[in-house]
Design a protein around this motif. Structure first.
Motif, short mmCIF file in Angstrom:
data_model
loop_
_atom_site.label_atom_id
_atom_site.label_comp_id
_atom_site.label_asym_id
_atom_site.label_seq_id
_atom_site.Cartn_x
_atom_site.Cartn_y
_atom_site.Cartn_z
N SER A 124 -3.85 0.70 2.52
CA SER A 124 -4.99 0.00 3.56
C SER A 124 -5.33 0.57 4.76
CB SER A 124 -4.68 -1.68 3.66
OG SER A 124 -3.54 -1.75 4.77
N GLN A 125 -4.29 1.39 5.41
CA GLN A 125 -4.33 2.33 6.61
C GLN A 125 -4.90 3.54 6.12
OE1 GLN A 125 -0.75 1.70 8.32
NE2 GLN A 125 -1.05 -0.69 8.80
N ARG A 126 -5.41 3.75 4.99
CA ARG A 126 -5.81 5.25 4.61
C ARG A 126 -6.96 5.84 5.62
NH1 ARG A 126 -7.93 1.93 0.95
NH2 ARG A 126 -10.12 2.20 0.31
N ARG A 127 -6.82 7.08 5.64
CA ARG A 127 -7.89 7.87 6.39
C ARG A 127 -8.53 8.84 5.40
NH1 ARG A 127 -4.91 9.23 12.28
NH2 ARG A 127 -4.16 7.28 12.70
N ARG A 128 -9.71 9.35 5.89
CA ARG A 128 -10.14 10.38 5.04
C ARG A 128 -9.45 11.41 4.56
NH1 ARG A 128 -15.77 11.49 4.03
NH2 ARG A 128 -16.46 10.05 5.81
N GLY A 129 -9.27 11.66 3.47
CA GLY A 129 -8.50 12.90 2.96
C GLY A 129 -7.12 12.69 2.49
N ASP A 130 -6.64 11.37 2.80
CA ASP A 130 -5.35 11.04 2.28
C ASP A 130 -5.34 10.92 0.86
OD1 ASP A 130 -4.52 10.80 4.97
OD2 ASP A 130 -4.39 8.33 4.78
N ASP A 131 -3.98 11.22 0.07
CA ASP A 131 -4.25 10.71 -1.50
C ASP A 131 -2.72 10.31 -1.68
OD1 ASP A 131 -2.68 13.06 -0.94
OD2 ASP A 131 -3.75 14.28 -2.61
N PHE A 132 -2.77 9.53 -2.87
CA PHE A 132 -1.43 8.75 -2.89
C PHE A 132 -1.17 8.84 -4.45
CE2 PHE A 132 -4.25 6.73 0.00
CZ PHE A 132 -3.59 6.50 1.04
N ALA A 133 0.09 8.70 -4.83
CA ALA A 133 0.68 8.85 -6.20
C ALA A 133 1.58 7.60 -6.35
CB ALA A 133 1.57 10.24 -6.59
N LEU A 134 1.94 7.17 -7.63
CA LEU A 134 2.72 6.02 -7.77
C LEU A 134 3.94 6.44 -8.94
CD1 LEU A 134 3.76 2.92 -7.24
CD2 LEU A 134 1.83 2.42 -8.92
N LEU A 135 5.01 6.17 -8.69
CA LEU A 135 6.19 6.59 -9.73
C LEU A 135 6.89 5.43 -9.50
CD1 LEU A 135 5.89 9.57 -7.71
CD2 LEU A 135 7.17 10.20 -9.82
N ALA A 136 7.44 5.04 -10.75
CA ALA A 136 8.42 3.84 -11.01
C ALA A 136 9.76 4.55 -11.70
CB ALA A 136 7.70 2.80 -11.83
N PHE A 137 10.87 3.83 -11.52
CA PHE A 137 12.04 4.09 -12.10
C PHE A 137 12.86 2.86 -12.34
CE2 PHE A 137 13.00 4.13 -7.75
CZ PHE A 137 14.43 4.06 -7.46
N ALA A 138 13.53 3.10 -13.80
CA ALA A 138 14.49 2.19 -14.13
C ALA A 138 15.15 2.66 -15.52
CB ALA A 138 13.69 0.69 -14.41
N GLU A 139 16.56 2.18 -15.66
CA GLU A 139 17.33 2.81 -16.65
C GLU A 139 17.23 4.37 -16.49
OE1 GLU A 139 19.02 1.41 -18.61
OE2 GLU A 139 18.58 -0.74 -18.45
N ASP A 140 17.05 5.11 -17.61
CA ASP A 140 16.92 6.58 -17.59
C ASP A 140 15.76 7.27 -17.53
OD1 ASP A 140 16.21 5.95 -19.97
OD2 ASP A 140 17.36 7.21 -21.18
N GLU A 141 14.54 6.51 -17.03
CA GLU A 141 13.11 6.84 -17.08
C GLU A 141 12.57 6.85 -15.76
OE1 GLU A 141 8.57 5.59 -19.29
OE2 GLU A 141 10.35 4.02 -18.77
N VAL A 142 11.99 8.04 -15.30
CA VAL A 142 10.98 8.13 -14.11
C VAL A 142 9.77 8.29 -14.70
CG1 VAL A 142 10.85 9.52 -12.19
CG2 VAL A 142 13.17 9.25 -12.99
N ARG A 143 9.02 7.37 -14.50
CA ARG A 143 7.70 7.35 -14.79
C ARG A 143 6.44 7.54 -13.87
NH1 ARG A 143 4.19 2.73 -16.22
NH2 ARG A 143 6.11 1.48 -15.40
N ILE A 144 5.72 8.62 -14.16
CA ILE A 144 4.51 8.90 -13.23
C ILE A 144 3.40 7.75 -13.65
CG2 ILE A 144 2.63 10.48 -12.23
CD1 ILE A 144 4.66 12.59 -13.49
N VAL A 145 3.49 6.67 -12.73
CA VAL A 145 2.23 5.63 -13.02
C VAL A 145 0.87 6.13 -12.86
CG1 VAL A 145 1.63 2.98 -12.46
CG2 VAL A 145 3.79 3.98 -12.69
N ASP A 146 0.62 6.85 -11.51
CA ASP A 146 -0.40 7.40 -11.32
C ASP A 146 -0.21 8.57 -10.45
OD1 ASP A 146 -2.98 5.70 -11.88
OD2 ASP A 146 -1.38 4.17 -11.07
N ASP A 147 -0.89 9.91 -10.81
CA ASP A 147 -0.67 10.91 -10.00
C ASP A 147 -1.85 10.77 -8.96
OD1 ASP A 147 0.43 13.55 -9.49
OD2 ASP A 147 0.28 14.17 -11.42
N PHE A 148 -1.60 11.89 -8.13
CA PHE A 148 -2.42 12.01 -6.88
C PHE A 148 -3.94 11.64 -6.87
CE2 PHE A 148 1.65 13.76 -5.03
CZ PHE A 148 1.80 13.22 -3.96
N SER A 149 -4.18 10.91 -6.17
CA SER A 149 -5.71 10.68 -6.24
C SER A 149 -5.99 10.28 -4.78
CB SER A 149 -6.18 9.84 -7.23
OG SER A 149 -7.68 9.42 -6.96
N SER A 150 -7.33 10.43 -4.35
CA SER A 150 -7.74 9.99 -3.13
C SER A 150 -8.38 8.50 -3.10
CB SER A 150 -8.80 10.97 -2.14
OG SER A 150 -9.87 11.37 -3.15
#
Length: 332
Positions: free
Chosen positions: A117-143
């Motif tokens: 919510s405090q993002r500024r112009r040009g910021d980008d974000f990615a979301l990863l989740a992990f549990a058990e033996d899995e590291v999952r890319i939920v969303d790759d970088f996007s502004s």
């Protein structure tokens, strides 16, 4: 152009350190590994400086910093201090079963939303989740955080905790972030009980990257009544080492009353990074080398920066010889 050049140099260094992945089964989670290489190394140092009252010190110039590697003063050829520069944030969220307790996963989601919510112009974000033996890319970088926020709401808690695997896998994903200022924000609550990677192997990968990790330990209401032994079992030592070695910070949080100001603190700190960089010599065996960053301006300063890098020998300034580093600034 300056920011693009800096992002390119950072990406080159991260690619050299990127975990190897199988091309035969791209959908299968793999244990990250690292490659010893000195061909394309570049050391980038996100640095934060505080005065004796704990306040940010702004307005420092390149001449105010001294960087030493193994006692040798090196030539800093990159210097950035734009507080308004965009940031690439990677959110790494523990979705193990224990995160259901005391609504810890929901509180972590709230903190992510607060930073976004405090993002500024040009910021980008990615979301990863992990549990058990899995590291999952939920969303790759996007502004555009619309999809990330939608998928964040859908995260559910189940399984064990694979903390080391998750942390080691994240730096290679940071190549996709387009900004020079970067941070990994980790939310977890417990012991690593599912990783195939050891803490030592994780540390070896983190030695090669220049991204501060903000490790947020999710506690419940009973935390303050735990014994010291029980607190150690919550892997707080691992979180402290992870944060301090990367130049980040470990924080403990309960509910929203902790996480909202904490999210604001992380957002502010990352934006106030000074970025210093230098190229090692390319000579000598690749190994872990201790870095000391100090402020030479008169005063009492606390400097937070990564503690070292894995690579070739430093290239000293012309006419400089190795000498013991002066204790000009403390390391947080």
């Amino acid at each position: 152009m300056r920011g693009s050049w800096l992002a390119f140099r950072l990406a080159a260094g991260l690619l050299a350190a990127a975990p190897a992945r199988s091309q035969q089964k791209p959908e299968q989670s793999q244990v990250p590994t690292y490659t010893e290489t000195t061909g394309s190394e570049y050391v980038l140092l996100p640095v934060q400086v505080f005065d004796k009252k704990g306040q940010f010190v702004e307005g420092l110039e390149k001449k105010d910093f001294r960087v030493r590697v193994e006692g040798i003063t090196v030539d800093v050829d990159t210097f950035e201090r734009d507080n308004n520069a965009p940031v690439s944030f990677a959110f790494l969220v523990d979705t193990s079963g224990s995160m259901r307790l005391a609504d810890k996963l929901e509180h972590a989601k709230s903190a992510v939303r607060q930073i976004v919510s405090q993002r500024r112009r040009g910021d980008d974000f990615a979301l990863l989740a992990f549990a058990e033996d899995e590291v999952r890319i939920v969303d790759d970088f996007s502004s555009d955080p619309t999809r990330l926020l939608r998928d964040l709401d859908r995260l559910e808690a189940s399984g064990g905790t694979a903390l080391f695997d998750a942390v080691a896998a994240t730096p290679s994903r940071m190549v996709a972030g387009r900004n020079g200022k970067r941070a990994i924000v980790l939310f977890t609550d417990g012991v690593d009980n599912s990783s195939r990677m050891t803490s030592v192997e994780m540390a070896e990968i983190l030695q090669q990257v220049s991204i501060p990790v903000y490790a947020v330990g999710m506690k419940n209401a009973a935390f303050d009544r735990l014994t010291e032994e029980e607190r150690r079992e919550l892997a707080l030592d691992n979180l402290k080492i992870l944060a301090s070695s990367s130049g980040g910070l470990m924080l403990l949080a309960g509910g929203d009353e902790d996480l909202r100001p904490m999210a604001a603190k992380i957002n502010s700190e990352v934006r106030k990074q000074y970025l210093l960089g230098f190229a090692p010599s390319g000579r000598g065996d690749p190994k872990y080398r201790i870095i000391m960053v100090s402020v030479v301006r008169p005063g009492t300063w606390v400097v937070r920066a990564r503690r070292g890098y894995r690579g070739s020998a430093p290239l000293p300034l012309s006419g400089q010889l190795a000498q013991p580093p002066a204790a000009v600034a403390a390391s947080r």
